[in-house]
Motif scaffolding. Sequence first.
Motif, PDB file in Angstrom:
ATOM      1  N   UNK A 290      -3.035  -5.103  -4.247  1.00 31.08           N
ATOM      2  CA  UNK A 290      -2.038  -4.859  -3.110  1.00 31.08           C
ATOM      3  C   UNK A 290      -1.218  -6.229  -2.422  1.00 31.08           C
ATOM      4  N   UNK A 291      -0.090  -6.289  -2.203  1.00 34.84           N
ATOM      5  CA  UNK A 291       0.456  -7.488  -1.824  1.00 34.84           C
ATOM      6  C   UNK A 291       1.044  -7.205  -0.241  1.00 34.84           C
ATOM      7  N   UNK A 292       0.699  -6.260   0.173  1.00 31.18           N
ATOM      8  CA  UNK A 292       1.167  -5.772   1.545  1.00 31.18           C
ATOM      9  C   UNK A 292       0.828  -4.366   2.113  1.00 31.18           C
ATOM     10  N   UNK A 293       1.169  -4.306   3.297  1.00 27.43           N
ATOM     11  CA  UNK A 293       0.804  -3.014   4.164  1.00 27.43           C
ATOM     12  C   UNK A 293       1.959  -2.149   3.857  1.00 27.43           C
ATOM     13  N   UNK A 294       1.609  -0.911   4.136  1.00 27.51           N
ATOM     14  CA  UNK A 294       2.611   0.340   3.832  1.00 27.51           C
ATOM     15  C   UNK A 294       3.485   0.244   5.000  1.00 27.51           C
ATOM     16  N   UNK A 295       4.727   0.595   4.698  1.00 28.04           N
ATOM     17  CA  UNK A 295       5.632   0.412   5.985  1.00 28.04           C
ATOM     18  C   UNK A 295       6.851   1.392   5.593  1.00 28.04           C
ATOM     19  N   UNK A 296       7.559   1.431   6.685  1.00 31.00           N
ATOM     20  CA  UNK A 296       8.844   2.605   6.472  1.00 31.00           C
ATOM     21  C   UNK A 296       8.280   3.898   6.574  1.00 31.00           C
ATOM     22  N   UNK A 297       9.441   4.864   6.379  1.00 28.24           N
ATOM     23  CA  UNK A 297       9.206   6.246   6.687  1.00 28.24           C
ATOM     24  C   UNK A 297       8.131   7.049   5.815  1.00 28.24           C
ATOM     25  N   UNK A 298       7.199   8.070   6.153  1.00 23.65           N
ATOM     26  CA  UNK A 298       6.701   8.823   5.177  1.00 23.65           C
ATOM     27  C   UNK A 298       7.305   9.382   4.155  1.00 23.65           C
ATOM     28  N   UNK A 299       6.746   9.715   2.896  1.00 24.03           N
ATOM     29  CA  UNK A 299       7.312  10.578   1.863  1.00 24.03           C
ATOM     30  C   UNK A 299       7.809  11.846   2.643  1.00 24.03           C
ATOM     31  N   UNK A 300       8.761  12.346   2.199  1.00 25.69           N
ATOM     32  CA  UNK A 300       9.386  13.528   2.942  1.00 25.69           C
ATOM     33  C   UNK A 300       8.659  14.832   2.103  1.00 25.69           C
ATOM     34  N   UNK A 301       8.149  15.747   3.243  1.00 21.36           N
ATOM     35  CA  UNK A 301       7.780  17.095   2.684  1.00 21.36           C
ATOM     36  C   UNK A 301       8.925  17.948   1.961  1.00 21.36           C
TER      37      UNK A 301
ATOM     38  N   UNK B 293      -2.296  10.691   8.105  1.00 19.48           N
ATOM     39  CA  UNK B 293      -1.641   9.727   7.160  1.00 19.48           C
ATOM     40  C   UNK B 293      -2.910   8.578   6.978  1.00 19.48           C
ATOM     41  N   UNK B 294      -3.357   8.788   5.402  1.00 23.20           N
ATOM     42  CA  UNK B 294      -4.433   7.644   5.262  1.00 23.20           C
ATOM     43  C   UNK B 294      -3.591   6.653   4.384  1.00 23.20           C
ATOM     44  N   UNK B 295      -4.188   5.636   3.765  1.00 22.11           N
ATOM     45  CA  UNK B 295      -3.815   4.558   2.874  1.00 22.11           C
ATOM     46  C   UNK B 295      -4.316   4.655   1.522  1.00 22.11           C
ATOM     47  N   UNK B 296      -3.588   4.474   0.624  1.00 18.75           N
ATOM     48  CA  UNK B 296      -4.179   4.192  -0.936  1.00 18.75           C
ATOM     49  C   UNK B 296      -3.723   2.645  -1.130  1.00 18.75           C
ATOM     50  N   UNK B 297      -4.923   1.895  -1.350  1.00 16.94           N
ATOM     51  CA  UNK B 297      -4.703   0.370  -1.336  1.00 16.94           C
ATOM     52  C   UNK B 297      -5.377   0.283  -3.041  1.00 16.94           C
ATOM     53  N   UNK B 298      -4.275  -0.479  -3.666  1.00 20.67           N
ATOM     54  CA  UNK B 298      -4.410  -0.925  -4.986  1.00 20.67           C
ATOM     55  C   UNK B 298      -5.174  -2.184  -4.672  1.00 20.67           C
ATOM     56  N   UNK B 299      -6.192  -2.516  -5.717  1.00 23.75           N
ATOM     57  CA  UNK B 299      -6.984  -3.927  -5.430  1.00 23.75           C
ATOM     58  C   UNK B 299      -6.101  -5.082  -5.299  1.00 23.75           C
TER      59      UNK B 299
ATOM     60  N   UNK C 131       0.671  -0.993  -0.101  1.00 23.89           N
ATOM     61  CA  UNK C 131       0.004   0.122   0.080  1.00 23.89           C
ATOM     62  C   UNK C 131       0.795   1.313  -0.170  1.00 23.89           C
ATOM     63  N   UNK C 132       0.377   2.329  -0.290  1.00 26.66           N
ATOM     64  CA  UNK C 132       1.104   3.593  -0.288  1.00 26.66           C
ATOM     65  C   UNK C 132       0.480   4.690   0.785  1.00 26.66           C
ATOM     66  N   UNK C 133       1.250   5.467   1.242  1.00 24.74           N
ATOM     67  CA  UNK C 133       0.857   6.448   2.236  1.00 24.74           C
ATOM     68  C   UNK C 133       0.231   7.630   1.446  1.00 24.74           C
TER      69      UNK C 133
END
Length: 591
Positions: free
Chosen positions: A314-325, A306-312, A285-287
Amino acid sequence: MALSRFLGLFLIHIALLLSLCFAEDPFVFYDFEVSYITASPLGVPQQVIAINNKFPGPTINATTNNHVVVNVRNKLDESLLIHWSGIQQRRSSWQDGLPGTNCPIPSKWNWTYQFQVKDQIGSFFYFPSLHFQRAAGGFGSFIINNRAIIPIPFDSPDGDITILIGDWYTRNHTALRKALDAGKDLGMPDGVLINGKGPYRYNDTLVPDGIDYEMINVHPGKTYRLRVHNVGISTSLNFRIQSHNLLLAETEGSYTVQQNYTSLDIHVGQSYSFLLTTDQNASSDYYIVASARFVNESQWKRVTGVAILRYSNSKGKAAGPLPAPPQDEYDKTFSMNQARSIRWNVSASGARPNPQGSFRYGSINVTEIFVLKNNPPVTIDGKRRTTLSGVSFVNPATPIRLADQFKVKGVYKLDFPNRPLTGPHKMETSVINGTYRGFMEVVLQNNDTKVQSYHMSGYAFFVVGMDYGEWSENSRGTYNKWDGIARTTTQVYPGAWTAILISLDNVGVWNLRTENLDSWYLGQETYVRIVNPEATNKTELPMPDNALYCGSLSKLQKPQDISLATSITGSRLKLFFTVLMVASPLLVLSR
């Protein structure tokens, strides 16, 4: 039998005639029951304002020139008005839902708004405009679609998604209001909500467990229209979606030159439409992120939605740091240059078939100039207040438009200064006297330390220039006189100015205010009064039959009978269906 056949045909002709009256510009109907509910968007139970038990409220979906009818039932314990931010209310400031034009809807009463979204398209929102109530919710999106005969300047999207972002406090709006009345700052918000929900738990330290978050489901290889609105209190937010570009297409009723952004600063009260193409792999997924801007970001990390963009697929949950501002801590021009890059698509058709750019605003002579300056809060008569050009606005007990209608004297003064006052600050109901069919230049000078957003009801204005420092006559040499964006809310950076041009062709009384809710509450606003010297229904609609009375006209207000509180239009449509019901059995009997 002949008589019954005649009556049947006669009644059907009446029904058809009534239907033709409504065929060209149809009506859309909504019922809003506004009440308190308990919710925990940031994990703390609190009182929020819901519409039909929903937080945020339902989306109003209309098409250009539709008549919108919204019956509002106020089940709060205080008075209420709903403002339709960005809806121009052509010829009818009576429906604008602000205290300068409307008496409040008392608790336990209902009132029906009825207005036409004349010659408008685009993405807007509504919110409660009294008593700091927007800090508790009550907001929702307002979409105006193009008529089928008017092409849009991009392929029809595969879906339409609304995203409401905004800073949020876990204190009730009444507690926030009391803090401001006591002369205090609100302090740092407790978080940022996305569609009324708290952040996804991207960080175990910053985000507690058990918070409900927003998930947006999409399919790969599609293009979606995202309508993003900052409905918050006072925080500018940077909006971005991990690994995806945002193709800007529209803002507040104007199609823009289409260009990609990896992120965009969205200031309080602003709305944007992006085209999002789901062209990334679905390994996870994507942040979706909305984070605070123009603050000490290391201290404001919790003020991040923070919300989640999920492709139909998708193979897993979003993880790691947020995209930088944006990495522009020492570059104060980055955001301003981004704002300057937003241009009007002069070749696209808007609500009408002719191109937006056929209105050549840059060749029109300015007839009146106002320089409006805001400063940090000041103390006036022992009260902490905010000001515009040295005047802190006081809402009158009798709304300005109602006072004009009944020729009530002493409610307001038409003496708002063209230039900032040089003497002591004052608290007054001081109004700008606009010239009907004039062309007004307004310079918004922000001498505060935080970004201010400014909104004007009744109009879309042209943003023609912005820069740091003090505005001067020479600043006009930098104006964009060709494709400056037409919109309803613009930002003014701290220590900077923004210039707008307004064609004063909409008769009424229109609010010009900061959208920063705390500053607005403390007086940073005024109204522009525009009168056609030749009174005619062609330039302003009559006062509605259901208008409420208050202030010095309170004695005219009759007690409300809820059973009779229906709109004229609703009664007409009910008559139409009644005629059909009567006609149908007559036709059967005639056979």
